[in-house]
Motif scaffolding. Structure first.
Motif, PDB file in Angstrom:
ATOM      1  N   CYS A 127      10.823  -1.889   7.312  1.00 23.92           N
ATOM      2  CA  CYS A 127       9.647  -1.385   8.026  1.00 23.92           C
ATOM      3  C   CYS A 127       8.908  -0.382   7.159  1.00 23.92           C
ATOM      4  CB  CYS A 127      10.034  -0.791   9.363  1.00 23.92           C
ATOM      5  SG  CYS A 127      11.458   0.282   9.291  1.00 23.92           S
ATOM      6  N   GLY A 128       8.526  -0.818   5.945  1.00 25.34           N
ATOM      7  CA  GLY A 128       7.910   0.160   5.084  1.00 25.34           C
ATOM      8  C   GLY A 128       6.796  -0.283   4.182  1.00 25.34           C
ATOM      9  N   THR A 129       6.944  -1.398   3.530  1.00 24.20           N
ATOM     10  CA  THR A 129       6.042  -1.643   2.403  1.00 24.20           C
ATOM     11  C   THR A 129       4.638  -2.062   2.836  1.00 24.20           C
ATOM     12  OG1 THR A 129       6.532  -3.982   2.160  1.00 24.20           O
ATOM     13  CG2 THR A 129       8.010  -2.451   1.054  1.00 24.20           C
ATOM     14  N   GLY A 130       4.532  -2.754   3.950  1.00 23.52           N
ATOM     15  CA  GLY A 130       3.214  -3.276   4.341  1.00 23.52           C
ATOM     16  C   GLY A 130       2.726  -4.350   3.386  1.00 23.52           C
ATOM     17  N   THR A 131       3.597  -4.762   2.465  1.00 20.48           N
ATOM     18  CA  THR A 131       3.172  -5.731   1.448  1.00 20.48           C
ATOM     19  C   THR A 131       2.745  -7.066   2.060  1.00 20.48           C
ATOM     20  OG1 THR A 131       3.842  -6.799  -0.627  1.00 20.48           O
ATOM     21  CG2 THR A 131       5.583  -6.437   0.974  1.00 20.48           C
ATOM     22  N   VAL A 180       9.789   5.900   5.517  1.00 25.16           N
ATOM     23  CA  VAL A 180       9.150   7.012   4.792  1.00 25.16           C
ATOM     24  C   VAL A 180       8.067   6.448   3.863  1.00 25.16           C
ATOM     25  CG1 VAL A 180       9.507   8.723   2.961  1.00 25.16           C
ATOM     26  CG2 VAL A 180      11.043   8.681   4.919  1.00 25.16           C
ATOM     27  N   ASP A 181       8.352   5.309   3.249  1.00 25.29           N
ATOM     28  CA  ASP A 181       7.341   4.662   2.397  1.00 25.29           C
ATOM     29  C   ASP A 181       6.074   4.365   3.220  1.00 25.29           C
ATOM     30  OD1 ASP A 181       6.261   3.404   0.127  1.00 25.29           O
ATOM     31  OD2 ASP A 181       7.207   1.478   0.578  1.00 25.29           O
ATOM     32  N   ALA A 269      12.302   7.492  -3.702  1.00 23.41           N
ATOM     33  CA  ALA A 269      11.571   8.147  -4.806  1.00 23.41           C
ATOM     34  C   ALA A 269      10.262   8.755  -4.287  1.00 23.41           C
ATOM     35  CB  ALA A 269      11.300   7.135  -5.918  1.00 23.41           C
ATOM     36  N   ASN A 270       9.617   8.062  -3.351  1.00 23.23           N
ATOM     37  CA  ASN A 270       8.400   8.618  -2.747  1.00 23.23           C
ATOM     38  C   ASN A 270       8.705   9.908  -1.990  1.00 23.23           C
ATOM     39  OD1 ASN A 270       6.289   6.965  -3.478  1.00 23.23           O
ATOM     40  ND2 ASN A 270       6.570   5.549  -1.775  1.00 23.23           N
TER      41      ASN A 270
END
Ligand SMILES: NC(=O)c1ccc[n+]([C@@H]2O[C@H](COP(=O)([O-])OP(=O)(O)OC[C@H]3O[C@@H](n4cnc5c(N)ncnc54)[C@H](O)[C@@H]3O)[C@@H](O)[C@H]2O)c1
Ligand SMILES: [Fe+2]
Length: 373
Positions: A127-131, A180-181, A269-270
């Motif tokens: 549930c993060g990248t939105g890619t 968090v991403d 890392a973000n």
């Protein structure tokens, strides 16, 4: 001029079974998925499509070597790719959409032509990248020792499909780092000079949803995040729409050397760079868009005042996933300048979206502020 567009058609399903029946998967389809997802959701349906599991070609987030190996395995006659996975799987699939004579490094460095040859259905399982809604693919370039994002309109997925049941077995750690991403996408795109009223609407909605759900998770216990999986998945998608239009910026740019050299997962890392960048923005340009963002955060925290809102915000993130100092990953003071040189040279695509200009000294100071705290 500001523009805003959503390219893929977005679909929501209650179950993978319902999705599979509707899209009628068959022999000219390739499923790209990791083993766990495949075994749990795809195998029981007895489908006749090809399968590639990227894990066979390497562990962790994508590298150009891994993508080249998968490209070599691509069967003839594939018309449609169904990528079911996190950013790793979907970003590899975006390169598989293309036909090109060049290596993956050549494609990412813009040294060769690459054109869309297959369609892509992107089904996120984190549930993060939105890619699933962007034209961006990110990979580590092994020879160049860094990560690089490539934005090509030929890499827009045709369909972005949201199925909350797919993320319910996600380990807490990956829920935390990926969400968090999504938060960073939403904040960076909100503050970007390319932001429009439309992209900000998606940024705000994502920030609000993630903050409110995080507060519930902290209150109710880590394992309860699953209750909010549909909200997290949608928020990640909103964040993808926002940054797909307005871009990401310094947090992403400064995180890339950490992932490139120390193999720190992208969302983690973000998180390491997030507070340092925001504090520097507050120091350099406290008035403007960042104040509007404080109002958005105060609303999500259900408080009237924006005083101390960043302290509350970063304390909340820290409760979701503890932020460690960079030194604990082995990062040394004497490599910070080299990191910044690499960022300035290779990440202008991101730095051009910074809320305010950051000099080399500012960026070194940001790294330093994250080194030992
Ligand atoms: N293209 C873009 O626009 C964009 C945006 C942000 C990040 N990224 C890239 O995406 C990658 C990170 O993606 P991510 O955060 O989604 O993580 P990921 O895809 O690397 O997955 C993290 C881990 O979770 C496992 N996993 C995934 N879904 C699961 C599920 N439902 N159940 C159990 N295990 C599951 C994976 O196998 C892996 O071990 C990075 O390479 C990052 O640079 C791309
Ligand atoms: Fe990201």
């Amino acid at each position: 001029m500001k523009t805003f567009a959503i390219h893929p058609t977005i679909q929501e399903y209650d179950s993978f079974k319902e999705f599979a029946a509707e899209v009628n998967l068959g022999k000219s389809d390739l499923i790209l998925a990791n083993d766990t997802i495949y075994k749990t959701f795809v195998e029981p349906l007895g489908l006749s499509c090809f399968l590639i599991s990227p894990k066979k070609y390497g562990v962790g987030e994508p590298t150009d070597a891994m993508i080249d190996a998968v490209r070599r395995e691509l069967p003839e006659g594939i018309e449609r790719i169904i990528a079911i996975g996190g950013g790793t799987v979907i970003d590899i699939a975006k390169v598989l959409m293309l036909d090109s004579q060049g290596s993956t490094e050549d494609i990412f460095m813009g040294r060769c032509e690459a054109h869309k040859a297959r369609s892509l259905i992107a089904v996120p399982t984190t549930c993060g990248t939105g890619t699933e809604v962007t034209n961006v693919s990110v990979t580590a370039l092994v020879r160049l020792n860094t990560k690089k994002g490539l934005a090509l309109d030929d890499m827009f997925p045709d369909f972005a499909v949201l199925i909350p049941e797919l993320i319910q077995n996600l380990p807490y750690r990956f829920f935390a780092t990926s969400s968090v991403d999504a938060m960073v996408h939403s904040v960076e795109s909100f503050l970007s000079p390319k932001a429009s009223a439309y992209s900000q609407m998606y940024s705000v909605q994502a920030i609000d949803l993630i903050t409110r759900c995080y507060r519930k998770v902290v209150f109710e216990g880590q394992e309860t995040w699953v209750r909010h999986s549909a909200d997290f998945l949608r928020a990640s998608n909103y964040g993808g729409i926002a940054f797909g239009n307005a871009g990401c910026a310094a947090v992403h740019a400064l995180s890339y050397p950490l992932s490139g050299k120390y193999h720190i997962a992208h969302g983690e890392a973000n998180l390491l760079m997030f507070e340092g960048v925001i504090r520097k923005y507050l120091e350099l340009q406290p008035e403007g868009g960042i104040q509007d963002l404080e109002v958005v955060l105060a609303r999500a925290f259900e408080t009237e005042s924006t005083a101390g809102i960043w302290d509350q915000f970063f304390a909340l993130l820290n409760q979701i996933f503890e932020r460690r100092p960079l030194s604990s990953y082995g990062v040394q003071t004497d490599e910070l300048e080299m990191f910044v040189d690499g960022v300035v040279e290779g990440q202008q695509r991101l730095l051009s979206n910074n809320y305010c200009e950051l000099s080399k000294e500012d960026m070194i100071a940001i790294y330093r502020s994250c080194l030992d705290r």
